[in-house]
Enzyme design. Structure first.
Site, PDB file in Angstrom:
ATOM      1  N   TYR A 184     -23.006 -83.279   1.122  1.00 49.26           N
ATOM      2  CA  TYR A 184     -24.414 -83.234   1.493  1.00 49.26           C
ATOM      3  C   TYR A 184     -24.840 -81.842   1.956  1.00 49.26           C
ATOM      4  O   TYR A 184     -25.976 -81.647   2.369  1.00 49.26           O
ATOM      5  CB  TYR A 184     -24.702 -84.235   2.611  1.00 49.26           C
ATOM      6  N   LYS A 236     -10.463 -90.018   1.941  1.00 47.90           N
ATOM      7  CA  LYS A 236      -9.707 -90.213   0.692  1.00 47.90           C
ATOM      8  C   LYS A 236      -8.682 -89.076   0.618  1.00 47.90           C
ATOM      9  O   LYS A 236      -8.635 -88.303  -0.349  1.00 47.90           O
ATOM     10  CB  LYS A 236     -10.693 -90.198  -0.487  1.00 47.90           C
ATOM     11  N   ASP A 247     -11.436 -96.593   0.089  1.00 51.50           N
ATOM     12  CA  ASP A 247     -11.504 -97.740  -0.836  1.00 51.50           C
ATOM     13  C   ASP A 247     -10.925 -98.990  -0.176  1.00 51.50           C
ATOM     14  O   ASP A 247     -11.489-100.081  -0.244  1.00 51.50           O
ATOM     15  CB  ASP A 247     -10.799 -97.423  -2.174  1.00 51.50           C
ATOM     16  N   ASP A 279     -22.204 -92.387   4.901  1.00 52.19           N
ATOM     17  CA  ASP A 279     -23.484 -92.876   4.389  1.00 52.19           C
ATOM     18  C   ASP A 279     -23.286 -94.238   3.720  1.00 52.19           C
ATOM     19  O   ASP A 279     -24.009 -95.209   3.980  1.00 52.19           O
ATOM     20  CB  ASP A 279     -24.016 -91.839   3.379  1.00 52.19           C
TER      21      ASP A 279
END
Ligand code: NAD
Length: 366
Positions: free
Chosen positions: A127, A194, A227, A251
């Site tokens: 972002y 991740k 995940d 987000d």
């Protein structure tokens, strides 16, 4: 002593939910004066910007703001008001408590057990706005660099977004999450990323989170890949407490968590830094129902509960939360989005739902 708080009604349904907040805060009898500052699409024509400097000055002066949703016109060259507010006031943390209130529909079988707080880093990651369009030519210095130093030959039809994650930014947000946990009597902080794939960004976040966790031996700490966390939140949301994440995952997981407790209309939040705090509901300006007395004011009212706690009005915060919870549980004076499919009683409008909450406060019934 009267406390002045900046109030940004915003666009679309913003003014309707702001009126409900004013009515309920007045019923609480707390000594708050609202410094009303318009921002968003409504002021562009007159002030040539959706975020005039006077709005920022007001928040700098008052340190605390309550904000309705604002629209940023697409393709007109304005930066998002929300992104600009975060950047200019250094609101580096977005906090979204996701707690279930009886009477609200959730697809989860045991929603009463959900009480999650999502802490999202607000300034870094994908972002940051460092982007390169496709077709910038084969001599684009970034493509040349990647070819020369990374052995990666990307075609000119590739768009690129850069994902910066720093030690300082990660340490700041993870420390914030642990301090939040201590201040709010929470037991566990889970860092999410991740790291197995993006070793130099998410891996950095994971390592910093582990280091910071060692300073807080009384708070449980765990690390979960994003995940896996998506699956866990759907299967066992009750297992989770405070979650801390880099910007993009934050987000997405914030919305997932809001979905668990009933969706956009009920989720509150705050964007906060070391100096300033801007409280706001999760939802947008809902132009499809603006001006129709249909918008659910719960998200904005629960954001006001967070605000009252933030400014030390804890008794008033508790009274407001109890009144909201009672009206939701009763399920009679609620907006259409809160009505069960099998409930044949008609919904009420935004104003009437707000009045029902305010009257409960005034009656001291809860
Ligand atoms: P939205 O949240 O405004 O609306 C999505 C859908 O949910 C609509 O059908 C709307 O009617 C419904 N909805 C939302 N809040 C509701 C509520 N409280 N009660 C009942 N129904 C509700 O999202 P959008 O349509 O994607 O965005 C509209 C505008 O809002 C855009 O300009 C967007 O940029 C802006 N926006 C602002 C903020 C913010 O200021 N924090 C956040 C999100 C979107």
């Amino acid at each position: 002593m009267t406390r002045t708080i900046t109030l940004i009604p915003g666009d679309g349904v913003g003014p309707e939910i702001t009126e409900v907040v004013k009515r309920c805060v007045s019923a609480l009898g707390v000594d708050i004066e609202w410094d009303v500052q318009q921002a968003g699409a409504t002021v562009i024509e007159k002030e040539k910007t959706p975020l005039p400097e006077r709005v920022l000055d007001s928040i700098r002066e008052n340190a605390v703001a309550l904000k309705g949703p604002v629209e940023t016109p697409v393709g007109k060259g304005f930066r998002s008001v929300n992104v600009e507010l975060r950047r200019k006031l250094n609101l580096y943390a977005c906090v979204r408590p996701c707690k279930y209130y009886e009477g609200i529909h959730s697809r989860i079988s045991n929603p009463q057990s959900i009480d999650i707080v999502v802490v999202r880093e607000n300034t870094e990651d994908l972002y940051a706005g460092i982007e390169f369009m496709e077709s910038c030519g084969a001599d684009n210095p970034l493509l040349v660099f990647l070819r020369k130093h990374k052995g990666v030959d990307l075609g000119c039809d590739t768009g690129i977004s850069i994902k910066p994650i720093s030690v300082q930014g990660s340490e700041r947000i993870v420390t914030f999450a642990f301090e939040y946990a201590i201040e709010h009597g929470r037991k566990k902080v889970t860092a999410i990323d991740k790291a197995n794939i993006m070793k130099y960004t998410d891996g950095l976040f994971m390592n910093v989170a582990l280091d910071v966790s060692k300073r807080y031996p009384n708070i449980l700490y765990e690390h979960v890949l994003v995940d896996n966390m998506c699956m866990q939140l759907v299967q066992f949301p009750e297992k989770h407490d405070v979650l801390v994440l880099p910007n993009l995952y934050g987000d997405i997981i914030s919305d997932l968590a809001a979905g668990l407790i009933g969706g956009l209309g009920v989720a509150p939040g705050v964007n906060v830094g070391d100096e300033f705090a801007v409280f706001e509901a999760t939802h947008g300006s809902a132009p499809d129902i603006a001006g129709q007395d249909k918008v659910n004011p719960t998200g904005m009212l629960l954001s006001t509960v967070l605000l009252l706690n933030h400014v030390g009005e804890t008794a008033a915060a508790e009274r407001l939360e109890r009144a909201i919870a009672a009206v939701l549980k009763e399920g009679r004076c609620v907006t259409a989005d809160l009505k069960a499919d099998d409930d044949t009683t008609p919904p009420v409008g935004t104003r009437e739902m707000g009045n029902a909450i305010a009257k409960r406060i005034e009656a001291g019934a809860d």
